[in-house]
Design an enzyme around this catalytic site. Structure first.
Site, PDB file in Angstrom:
ATOM      1  N   MET A  31     -14.052 -45.486   0.510  1.00 46.42           N
ATOM      2  CA  MET A  31     -13.176 -45.690  -0.647  1.00 46.42           C
ATOM      3  C   MET A  31     -11.936 -46.491  -0.222  1.00 46.42           C
ATOM      4  O   MET A  31     -10.922 -46.487  -0.917  1.00 46.42           O
ATOM      5  CB  MET A  31     -12.768 -44.343  -1.257  1.00 46.42           C
ATOM      6  CG  MET A  31     -13.987 -43.570  -1.775  1.00 46.42           C
ATOM      7  SD  MET A  31     -13.614 -42.415  -3.092  1.00 46.42           S
ATOM      8  CE  MET A  31     -12.527 -41.298  -2.255  1.00 46.42           C
ATOM      9  N   GLY A  32     -12.046 -47.177   0.909  1.00 46.52           N
ATOM     10  CA  GLY A  32     -10.938 -48.029   1.347  1.00 46.52           C
ATOM     11  C   GLY A  32      -9.811 -47.236   1.973  1.00 46.52           C
ATOM     12  O   GLY A  32      -9.991 -46.092   2.358  1.00 46.52           O
ATOM     13  N   HIS A  35      -8.990 -46.452   8.084  1.00 44.93           N
ATOM     14  CA  HIS A  35      -8.294 -45.973   9.287  1.00 44.93           C
ATOM     15  C   HIS A  35      -9.306 -45.883  10.426  1.00 44.93           C
ATOM     16  O   HIS A  35     -10.488 -46.231  10.239  1.00 44.93           O
ATOM     17  CB  HIS A  35      -7.622 -44.625   9.004  1.00 44.93           C
ATOM     18  CG  HIS A  35      -8.545 -43.608   8.390  1.00 44.93           C
ATOM     19  ND1 HIS A  35      -9.605 -43.061   9.077  1.00 44.93           N
ATOM     20  CD2 HIS A  35      -8.601 -43.067   7.142  1.00 44.93           C
ATOM     21  CE1 HIS A  35     -10.246 -42.209   8.303  1.00 44.93           C
ATOM     22  NE2 HIS A  35      -9.671 -42.200   7.107  1.00 44.93           N
ATOM     23  N   GLY A  37     -10.977 -43.551  11.636  1.00 47.70           N
ATOM     24  CA  GLY A  37     -12.192 -42.784  11.323  1.00 47.70           C
ATOM     25  C   GLY A  37     -13.253 -43.704  10.741  1.00 47.70           C
ATOM     26  O   GLY A  37     -14.404 -43.733  11.199  1.00 47.70           O
ATOM     27  N   HIS A  38     -12.861 -44.485   9.729  1.00 48.50           N
ATOM     28  CA  HIS A  38     -13.794 -45.452   9.138  1.00 48.50           C
ATOM     29  C   HIS A  38     -14.277 -46.450  10.203  1.00 48.50           C
ATOM     30  O   HIS A  38     -15.452 -46.802  10.263  1.00 48.50           O
ATOM     31  CB  HIS A  38     -13.120 -46.256   8.016  1.00 48.50           C
ATOM     32  CG  HIS A  38     -12.648 -45.434   6.850  1.00 48.50           C
ATOM     33  ND1 HIS A  38     -11.320 -45.292   6.542  1.00 48.50           N
ATOM     34  CD2 HIS A  38     -13.323 -44.717   5.919  1.00 48.50           C
ATOM     35  CE1 HIS A  38     -11.194 -44.537   5.466  1.00 48.50           C
ATOM     36  NE2 HIS A  38     -12.381 -44.171   5.064  1.00 48.50           N
ATOM     37  N   GLN A  62     -15.991 -38.877  -8.871  1.00 47.51           N
ATOM     38  CA  GLN A  62     -15.894 -37.769  -7.925  1.00 47.51           C
ATOM     39  C   GLN A  62     -14.501 -37.142  -7.886  1.00 47.51           C
ATOM     40  O   GLN A  62     -14.247 -36.220  -7.131  1.00 47.51           O
ATOM     41  CB  GLN A  62     -16.333 -38.203  -6.521  1.00 47.51           C
ATOM     42  CG  GLN A  62     -15.361 -39.112  -5.793  1.00 47.51           C
ATOM     43  CD  GLN A  62     -15.985 -39.667  -4.523  1.00 47.51           C
ATOM     44  OE1 GLN A  62     -16.930 -40.450  -4.547  1.00 47.51           O
ATOM     45  NE2 GLN A  62     -15.468 -39.232  -3.374  1.00 47.51           N
ATOM     46  N   GLY A 148     -19.194 -39.584   7.936  1.00 44.17           N
ATOM     47  CA  GLY A 148     -18.349 -38.834   8.859  1.00 44.17           C
ATOM     48  C   GLY A 148     -18.534 -37.330   8.710  1.00 44.17           C
ATOM     49  O   GLY A 148     -18.688 -36.810   7.606  1.00 44.17           O
ATOM     50  N   SER A 186      -7.469 -39.292   7.704  1.00 44.34           N
ATOM     51  CA  SER A 186      -7.874 -39.318   6.297  1.00 44.34           C
ATOM     52  C   SER A 186      -6.993 -40.319   5.567  1.00 44.34           C
ATOM     53  O   SER A 186      -5.806 -40.460   5.883  1.00 44.34           O
ATOM     54  CB  SER A 186      -7.669 -37.921   5.695  1.00 44.34           C
ATOM     55  OG  SER A 186      -7.687 -38.006   4.285  1.00 44.34           O
TER      56      SER A 186
HETATM   57  P1  AMP Z   1     -13.759 -42.041   2.435  1.00 46.31           P
HETATM   58  O1  AMP Z   1     -13.234 -43.441   2.407  1.00 46.31           O
HETATM   59  O2  AMP Z   1     -12.698 -41.010   2.643  1.00 46.31           O
HETATM   60  O3  AMP Z   1     -14.700 -41.730   1.300  1.00 46.31           O
HETATM   61  O4  AMP Z   1     -14.649 -41.950   3.738  1.00 46.31           O
HETATM   62  C1  AMP Z   1     -15.698 -42.844   3.993  1.00 46.31           C
HETATM   63  C2  AMP Z   1     -16.503 -42.333   5.161  1.00 46.31           C
HETATM   64  O5  AMP Z   1     -15.672 -42.226   6.314  1.00 46.31           O
HETATM   65  C3  AMP Z   1     -17.080 -40.931   4.911  1.00 46.31           C
HETATM   66  O6  AMP Z   1     -18.386 -40.860   5.459  1.00 46.31           O
HETATM   67  C4  AMP Z   1     -16.134 -40.040   5.668  1.00 46.31           C
HETATM   68  O7  AMP Z   1     -16.708 -38.827   6.100  1.00 46.31           O
HETATM   69  C5  AMP Z   1     -15.793 -40.923   6.855  1.00 46.31           C
HETATM   70  N1  AMP Z   1     -14.529 -40.482   7.464  1.00 46.31           N
HETATM   71  C6  AMP Z   1     -13.333 -40.343   6.841  1.00 46.31           C
HETATM   72  N2  AMP Z   1     -12.408 -39.863   7.711  1.00 46.31           N
HETATM   73  C7  AMP Z   1     -13.042 -39.697   8.895  1.00 46.31           C
HETATM   74  C8  AMP Z   1     -12.643 -39.221  10.187  1.00 46.31           C
HETATM   75  N3  AMP Z   1     -11.408 -38.820  10.422  1.00 46.31           N
HETATM   76  N4  AMP Z   1     -13.565 -39.193  11.158  1.00 46.31           N
HETATM   77  C9  AMP Z   1     -14.845 -39.590  10.933  1.00 46.31           C
HETATM   78  N5  AMP Z   1     -15.285 -40.052   9.746  1.00 46.31           N
HETATM   79  C10 AMP Z   1     -14.401 -40.099   8.741  1.00 46.31           C
END
Ligand code: AMP
Length: 254
Positions: A31-32, A35, A37-38, A62, A148, A186
């Site tokens: 969702m952009g 960071h 993690g992405h 969602q 993730g 996050s």
């Molecule tokens: P989001 O943009 O928050 O929807 O996340 C997109 C993807 O990145 C999802 O599969 C999340 O689980 C993963 N993700 C987000 N934060 C982390 C993190 N700190 N470590 C690993 N994966 C992450």
């Protein structure tokens, strides 16, 4: 330079073209507000596939709370720079109409695991997640898609959906990336005030150190968190808390 694809038709044509037809494709839906993690998911995809596709779409279905959707961070220019730095091949960046031509008349429901933990506290959340992931996986037709473990319940539900509907994309789980102080990265962390950011690492500290749910709930509350839930399911402890208006989630294996 990354290629930006905004329409489903354009991607489908490209996917079937000589240039991509026989290539292995890895997909990272996001969702952009990207960071580390992405970026770790992107890195893994790049290591395991010839082509990596990242999507950015803030999926309204969602979000159970309209205010949460409104304030969700959007950092498109910065995201593009990061994607270029990682040498991501394609960004899929569709509009709402492109993905929800049906106006959300059709949806994917799971009846059990989606109803507990985050599902119990965010009505409809996982229906929105599963519906959008089903659409994205059907559009991109990747060999592998990366998710993730930070959103472990989400990962399990998506894996279950892909198995149940005999979908061809392999779902690959990726470890949680944390800040040096332990806070799980996050997109929502950037919404924390300075004071809240200082307190935030206590969430993981307490969650990983204490042995039972009651103790954890008490310690989190004492430290200033508003506890949404702390619960154990199949050797994993899941938790969600609020710091001010910002909701944080985490999980640890036990
Ligand atoms: P989001 O943009 O928050 O929807 O996340 C997109 C993807 O990145 C999802 O599969 C999340 O689980 C993963 N993700 C987000 N934060 C982390 C993190 N700190 N470590 C690993 N994966 C992450």
């Amino acid at each position: 330079m990354i290629s930006i694809i905004k329409s489903v038709a354009e991607w489908k044509e490209l996917r079937n073209s000589e240039s991509l037809k026989n290539k292995t494709i890895g997909f990272v839906p996001t969702m952009g507000a990207l960071h580390e993690g992405h970026l770790s998911l992107i890195e893994k995809s790049k290591n395991e596939n010839e082509i990596t596709v990242v999507s950015i779409f803030v999926n309204p279905t969602q979000f159970n709370d309209p205010k949460d959707l409104e304030k969700y961070p959007r950092t498109y220019e910065d995201d593009l720079q990061k994607l270029n730095r990682t040498k991501t091949d394609y960004l899929f960046y569709p509009s709402h109409n492109e993905l929800y031509a049906d106006k959300f008349r059709y949806e994917i429901n799971e009846k059990e695991f989606s109803q507990i933990l985050c599902g119990a506290h965010r009505p409809g959340h996982f229906t929105g997640v599963l519906t959008i992931v089903m659409k994205l996986l059907n559009i991109v037709k990747a060999d592998k898609a990366y998710f993730g473990e930070k959103d472990y319940q989400q990962y399990l539900l998506i894996k279950g959906m892909v198995d149940t509907f005999f979908m061809d994309t392999k779902i690959v789980p990726c470890p949680i990336v944390r800040e040096k102080d332990g806070l799980a990265m996050s997109s929502r962390n950037m919404l924390l005030s300075k004071q809240e950011r200082i307190l935030a690492p206590k969430f993981f500290e307490i969650l990983s150190k204490e042995k039972n749910n009651e103790e954890i709930i008490a310690k989190l509350a004492y430290s200033g968190f508003k506890v949404d839930y702390v619960d154990e399911v199949e050797n994993r402890r899941y938790a969600a808390v609020y710091l001010g208006n910002v909701r944080l989630i985490d999980n640890v294996k036990i």
